[in-house]
Design a protein around this motif. Structure first.
Motif, PDB file in Angstrom:
ATOM      1  N   UNK A  61       0.861  -1.187   0.000  1.00 61.99           N
ATOM      2  CA  UNK A  61       0.000   0.000   0.000  1.00 61.99           C
ATOM      3  C   UNK A  61       0.895   1.235   0.000  1.00 61.99           C
ATOM      4  N   UNK A  62       0.412   2.291  -0.673  1.00 62.48           N
ATOM      5  CA  UNK A  62       1.167   3.543  -0.762  1.00 62.48           C
ATOM      6  C   UNK A  62       0.286   4.669  -0.242  1.00 62.48           C
ATOM      7  N   UNK A  63       0.865   5.518   0.591  1.00 61.01           N
ATOM      8  CA  UNK A  63       0.126   6.645   1.167  1.00 61.01           C
ATOM      9  C   UNK A  63       0.903   7.934   0.914  1.00 61.01           C
ATOM     10  N   UNK A  64       0.365   8.829   0.050  1.00 57.70           N
ATOM     11  CA  UNK A  64       1.018  10.128  -0.135  1.00 57.70           C
ATOM     12  C   UNK A  64       0.986  10.937   1.161  1.00 57.70           C
ATOM     13  N   UNK A  65       2.029  11.721   1.391  1.00 63.12           N
ATOM     14  CA  UNK A  65       2.078  12.629   2.532  1.00 63.12           C
ATOM     15  C   UNK A  65       2.348  14.044   2.023  1.00 63.12           C
ATOM     16  N   UNK A  66       1.961  15.017   2.816  1.00 59.65           N
ATOM     17  CA  UNK A  66       2.175  16.413   2.436  1.00 59.65           C
ATOM     18  C   UNK A  66       3.508  16.900   2.966  1.00 59.65           C
ATOM     19  N   UNK A  67       4.367  17.358   2.062  1.00 59.10           N
ATOM     20  CA  UNK A  67       5.605  18.020   2.457  1.00 59.10           C
ATOM     21  C   UNK A  67       5.336  19.520   2.541  1.00 59.10           C
ATOM     22  N   UNK A  68       4.597  20.069   1.556  1.00 57.23           N
ATOM     23  CA  UNK A  68       4.265  21.486   1.597  1.00 57.23           C
ATOM     24  C   UNK A  68       3.622  21.964   0.313  1.00 57.23           C
ATOM     25  N   UNK A  69       3.143  23.200   0.361  1.00 53.32           N
ATOM     26  CA  UNK A  69       2.554  23.879  -0.800  1.00 53.32           C
ATOM     27  C   UNK A  69       3.446  25.050  -1.166  1.00 53.32           C
ATOM     28  N   UNK A  70       3.558  25.332  -2.453  1.00 55.94           N
ATOM     29  CA  UNK A  70       4.198  26.555  -2.920  1.00 55.94           C
ATOM     30  C   UNK A  70       3.173  27.298  -3.761  1.00 55.94           C
ATOM     31  N   UNK A  71       2.870  28.509  -3.340  1.00 48.29           N
ATOM     32  CA  UNK A  71       1.909  29.354  -4.041  1.00 48.29           C
ATOM     33  C   UNK A  71       2.671  30.296  -4.960  1.00 48.29           C
ATOM     34  N   UNK A  72       2.333  30.279  -6.229  1.00 49.15           N
ATOM     35  CA  UNK A  72       2.910  31.189  -7.217  1.00 49.15           C
ATOM     36  C   UNK A  72       1.781  32.125  -7.629  1.00 49.15           C
ATOM     37  N   UNK A  73       1.900  33.389  -7.294  1.00 46.05           N
ATOM     38  CA  UNK A  73       0.813  34.344  -7.507  1.00 46.05           C
ATOM     39  C   UNK A  73       0.742  34.875  -8.936  1.00 46.05           C
TER      40      UNK A  73
END
Length: 151
Positions: A61-73
């Motif tokens: 089984x594979x579970x994605x995890x959140x490292x982070x978001x980058x917002x480009x405006x």
């Protein structure tokens, strides 16, 4: 094999909503951004059991995890990586005030990590990350003139 299966996971591609609503704002007005997750694809903490998960006779089984978001405006300004999904007025913590009028195409990119489990065992980190860009939006930035009117 596990890293290859993880790289082929159908990751969710989040978009964003912004306030003021309607995709129009004023110069120097704080615009709020918030991540929106689609129903398609695997977002952080959702478990994928790939069709090719029977690896050498073991269920993976594979579970994605959140490292982070980058917002480009869309105007050359970026924020992140951050773990914040943003939010709406007045408490959202991902904001941007556009300094010039124009049309901009902001995006949010999610950096995913991952974990895997073999035969229902403990989750083990995958030593890799992937950046998945969401679709671009459109924000029109306008100017305004104030006038005093006698009534």
């Amino acid at each position: 094999m596990i890293r290859e299966a993880w790289r082929h996971t159908a990751f969710a591609k989040p978009s964003f909503t912004s306030q003021p609503k309607g995709g129009t704002t004023l110069i120097r007005l704080k615009t709020f951004f918030q991540v929106d997750w689609p129903t398609k694809g695997f977002q952080p903490e959702e478990v994928d059991q790939p069709a090719r998960s029977a690896m050498l006779g073991h269920a993976v089984r594979i579970r994605p995890t959140l490292v982070g978001y980058t917002y480009d405006f869309g105007d050359g300004t970026k924020v992140g990586p951050t773990k914040s999904p943003g939010g709406s007025y007045p408490d959202g913590d991902v904001t941007h005030a556009y300094p010039k009028k124009g049309t901009y195409h902001p995006t949010v990119t999610t950096t995913y990590g991952g974990e895997f489990s073999v035969d229902g065992g403990d989750w083990i980190p995958i030593p890799d990350t992937l950046d998945i860009a969401g679709p671009a939006g459109t924000i029109t930035v306008k100017t305004s003139k104030n006038r005093l009117v006698a009534q």
